[in-house]
Design a protein around this motif. Structure first.
Motif, mmCIF file in Angstrom:
data_model
loop_
_atom_site.group_PDB
_atom_site.id
_atom_site.type_symbol
_atom_site.label_atom_id
_atom_site.label_comp_id
_atom_site.label_asym_id
_atom_site.label_seq_id
_atom_site.Cartn_x
_atom_site.Cartn_y
_atom_site.Cartn_z
ATOM 1 N N LYS A 13 7.728 6.300 -9.139
ATOM 2 C CA LYS A 13 7.279 7.648 -8.791
ATOM 3 C C LYS A 13 7.333 7.950 -7.296
ATOM 4 O O LYS A 13 7.339 9.104 -6.897
ATOM 5 C CB LYS A 13 5.848 7.866 -9.284
ATOM 6 C CG LYS A 13 5.731 7.909 -10.779
ATOM 7 C CD LYS A 13 4.333 8.263 -11.190
ATOM 8 C CE LYS A 13 4.277 8.418 -12.694
ATOM 9 N NZ LYS A 13 2.999 8.953 -13.135
ATOM 10 N N PHE A 14 7.313 6.906 -6.470
ATOM 11 C CA PHE A 14 7.261 7.080 -5.016
ATOM 12 C C PHE A 14 8.283 6.185 -4.335
ATOM 13 O O PHE A 14 8.824 5.270 -4.946
ATOM 14 C CB PHE A 14 5.863 6.724 -4.484
ATOM 15 C CG PHE A 14 4.764 7.619 -4.978
ATOM 16 C CD1 PHE A 14 4.520 8.832 -4.368
ATOM 17 C CD2 PHE A 14 3.984 7.248 -6.067
ATOM 18 C CE1 PHE A 14 3.509 9.662 -4.822
ATOM 19 C CE2 PHE A 14 2.974 8.068 -6.526
ATOM 20 C CZ PHE A 14 2.736 9.281 -5.908
ATOM 21 N N ILE A 15 8.508 6.438 -3.074
ATOM 22 C CA ILE A 15 9.317 5.547 -2.244
ATOM 23 C C ILE A 15 8.383 4.437 -1.777
ATOM 24 O O ILE A 15 7.372 4.706 -1.134
ATOM 25 C CB ILE A 15 9.907 6.296 -1.031
ATOM 26 C CG1 ILE A 15 10.814 7.432 -1.493
ATOM 27 C CG2 ILE A 15 10.639 5.337 -0.108
ATOM 28 C CD1 ILE A 15 11.219 8.383 -0.388
ATOM 29 N N VAL A 16 8.703 3.206 -2.118
ATOM 30 C CA VAL A 16 7.869 2.059 -1.751
ATOM 31 C C VAL A 16 8.708 1.088 -0.935
ATOM 32 O O VAL A 16 9.735 0.610 -1.400
ATOM 33 C CB VAL A 16 7.305 1.347 -3.006
ATOM 34 C CG1 VAL A 16 6.443 0.158 -2.607
ATOM 35 C CG2 VAL A 16 6.514 2.310 -3.867
ATOM 36 N N THR A 17 8.282 0.831 0.316
ATOM 37 C CA THR A 17 8.975 -0.106 1.193
ATOM 38 C C THR A 17 7.956 -1.041 1.833
ATOM 39 O O THR A 17 6.756 -0.790 1.780
ATOM 40 C CB THR A 17 9.741 0.637 2.309
ATOM 41 O OG1 THR A 17 8.805 1.411 3.072
ATOM 42 C CG2 THR A 17 10.814 1.557 1.750
ATOM 43 N N ASN A 18 8.436 -2.111 2.447
ATOM 44 C CA ASN A 18 7.537 -2.978 3.200
ATOM 45 C C ASN A 18 6.985 -2.197 4.379
ATOM 46 O O ASN A 18 7.715 -1.450 5.029
ATOM 47 C CB ASN A 18 8.261 -4.225 3.698
ATOM 48 C CG ASN A 18 8.563 -5.196 2.576
ATOM 49 O OD1 ASN A 18 7.850 -5.244 1.586
ATOM 50 N ND2 ASN A 18 9.630 -5.951 2.721
ATOM 51 N N ALA A 19 5.707 -2.372 4.662
ATOM 52 C CA ALA A 19 5.057 -1.637 5.752
ATOM 53 C C ALA A 19 5.034 -2.467 7.021
ATOM 54 O O ALA A 19 4.816 -3.676 6.987
ATOM 55 C CB ALA A 19 3.629 -1.271 5.356
ATOM 56 N N ASP A 20 5.268 -1.797 8.135
ATOM 57 C CA ASP A 20 5.110 -2.407 9.455
ATOM 58 C C ASP A 20 3.669 -2.155 9.859
ATOM 59 O O ASP A 20 3.290 -1.031 10.156
ATOM 60 C CB ASP A 20 6.077 -1.757 10.441
ATOM 61 C CG ASP A 20 5.868 -2.208 11.877
ATOM 62 O OD1 ASP A 20 5.039 -3.116 12.115
ATOM 63 O OD2 ASP A 20 6.540 -1.650 12.764
ATOM 64 N N MET A 21 2.858 -3.189 9.847
ATOM 65 C CA MET A 21 1.431 -3.038 10.140
ATOM 66 C C MET A 21 1.133 -3.031 11.640
ATOM 67 O O MET A 21 0.022 -2.716 12.038
ATOM 68 C CB MET A 21 0.612 -4.138 9.464
ATOM 69 C CG MET A 21 0.577 -3.999 7.959
ATOM 70 S SD MET A 21 -0.028 -2.399 7.411
ATOM 71 C CE MET A 21 -1.731 -2.503 7.883
ATOM 72 N N GLY A 22 2.104 -3.360 12.467
ATOM 73 C CA GLY A 22 1.846 -3.370 13.904
ATOM 74 C C GLY A 22 0.666 -4.277 14.205
ATOM 75 O O GLY A 22 0.501 -5.335 13.612
ATOM 76 N N ASN A 23 -0.195 -3.851 15.103
ATOM 77 C CA ASN A 23 -1.411 -4.580 15.449
ATOM 78 C C ASN A 23 -2.542 -3.566 15.442
ATOM 79 O O ASN A 23 -3.142 -3.275 16.462
ATOM 80 C CB ASN A 23 -1.245 -5.236 16.829
ATOM 81 C CG ASN A 23 -2.416 -6.104 17.183
ATOM 82 O OD1 ASN A 23 -3.210 -6.475 16.334
ATOM 83 N ND2 ASN A 23 -2.539 -6.425 18.455
ATOM 84 N N LEU A 24 -2.802 -3.009 14.272
ATOM 85 C CA LEU A 24 -3.709 -1.877 14.110
ATOM 86 C C LEU A 24 -5.076 -2.064 14.746
ATOM 87 O O LEU A 24 -5.866 -2.868 14.279
ATOM 88 C CB LEU A 24 -3.902 -1.624 12.616
ATOM 89 C CG LEU A 24 -3.418 -0.259 12.214
ATOM 90 C CD1 LEU A 24 -2.306 -0.420 11.232
ATOM 91 C CD2 LEU A 24 -4.527 0.529 11.647
ATOM 92 N N PRO A 25 -5.372 -1.316 15.800
ATOM 93 C CA PRO A 25 -6.705 -1.398 16.404
ATOM 94 C C PRO A 25 -7.663 -0.426 15.705
ATOM 95 O O PRO A 25 -7.252 0.603 15.200
ATOM 96 C CB PRO A 25 -6.463 -0.938 17.835
ATOM 97 C CG PRO A 25 -5.319 0.026 17.703
ATOM 98 C CD PRO A 25 -4.468 -0.493 16.573
ATOM 99 N N HIS A 26 -8.919 -0.776 15.670
ATOM 100 C CA HIS A 26 -9.917 0.154 15.134
ATOM 101 C C HIS A 26 -10.369 1.106 16.232
ATOM 102 O O HIS A 26 -10.810 2.203 15.972
ATOM 103 C CB HIS A 26 -11.128 -0.601 14.594
ATOM 104 C CG HIS A 26 -10.782 -1.403 13.386
ATOM 105 N ND1 HIS A 26 -10.571 -0.833 12.160
ATOM 106 C CD2 HIS A 26 -10.575 -2.728 13.212
ATOM 107 C CE1 HIS A 26 -10.275 -1.755 11.277
ATOM 108 N NE2 HIS A 26 -10.271 -2.928 11.894
ATOM 109 N N ARG A 27 -10.266 0.672 17.456
ATOM 110 C CA ARG A 27 -10.626 1.510 18.601
ATOM 111 C C ARG A 27 -9.517 1.390 19.629
ATOM 112 O O ARG A 27 -8.842 0.385 19.720
ATOM 113 C CB ARG A 27 -11.949 1.054 19.213
ATOM 114 C CG ARG A 27 -13.110 1.153 18.249
ATOM 115 C CD ARG A 27 -14.399 0.714 18.911
ATOM 116 N NE ARG A 27 -15.455 0.531 17.962
ATOM 117 C CZ ARG A 27 -16.181 1.490 17.433
ATOM 118 N NH1 ARG A 27 -15.957 2.725 17.743
ATOM 119 N NH2 ARG A 27 -17.139 1.223 16.576
#
Length: 119
Positions: A13-27
């Motif tokens: 139903k959707f386009i599904v690819t591997n995600a680049d998570m980077g270095n997600l900061p909360h702040r």
């Protein structure tokens, strides 16, 4: 429905690819432009990965004097169980032109996947 079957249905139903998570900061910290004195939020791809894109609707909450908390209204990050519980709601939001959500990053079996609606 088992997780693998639901994940296969999701791929249909959707386009599904591997995600680049980077270095997600909360702040994050705002920088000051030395010439104009304006506050600047730099958002390099290596830090935010697929979580932030040009054109996203982002909410900022002040966390302290120089720090802000970033909430991206165009992209949610969900664990698989949470995604399954909210699946119908997320699908409606992603397909609605009135809602800013246009992609979801889902953690499934230790991997992160980027889920986007077909154009």
């Amino acid at each position: 429905m088992k997780s693998d079957a639901l994940f296969s249905q999701l791929k249909s139903k959707f386009i599904v690819t591997n995600a680049d998570m980077g270095n997600l900061p909360h702040r994050t910290r705002l920088e000051e432009n030395k010439q104009t004195g304006e506050s600047i939020l730099s958002m390099p791809k290596k830090v935010y990965g697929d979580y932030a894109e040009v054109g996203d609707v982002i909410s900022f909450n002040k966390a302290s004097k120089c720090r802000i908390k970033l909430i991206n209204l165009s992209c949610k990050v969900k664990k698989w169980a949470s995604f399954v519980r909210e699946y119908n709601s997320i699908c409606r939001q992603m397909k609605s032109s009135k809602h800013p959500l246009n992609r979801v990053i889902v953690e499934f079996q230790g991997m992160h996947y980027l889920v986007k609606a077909h154009p």
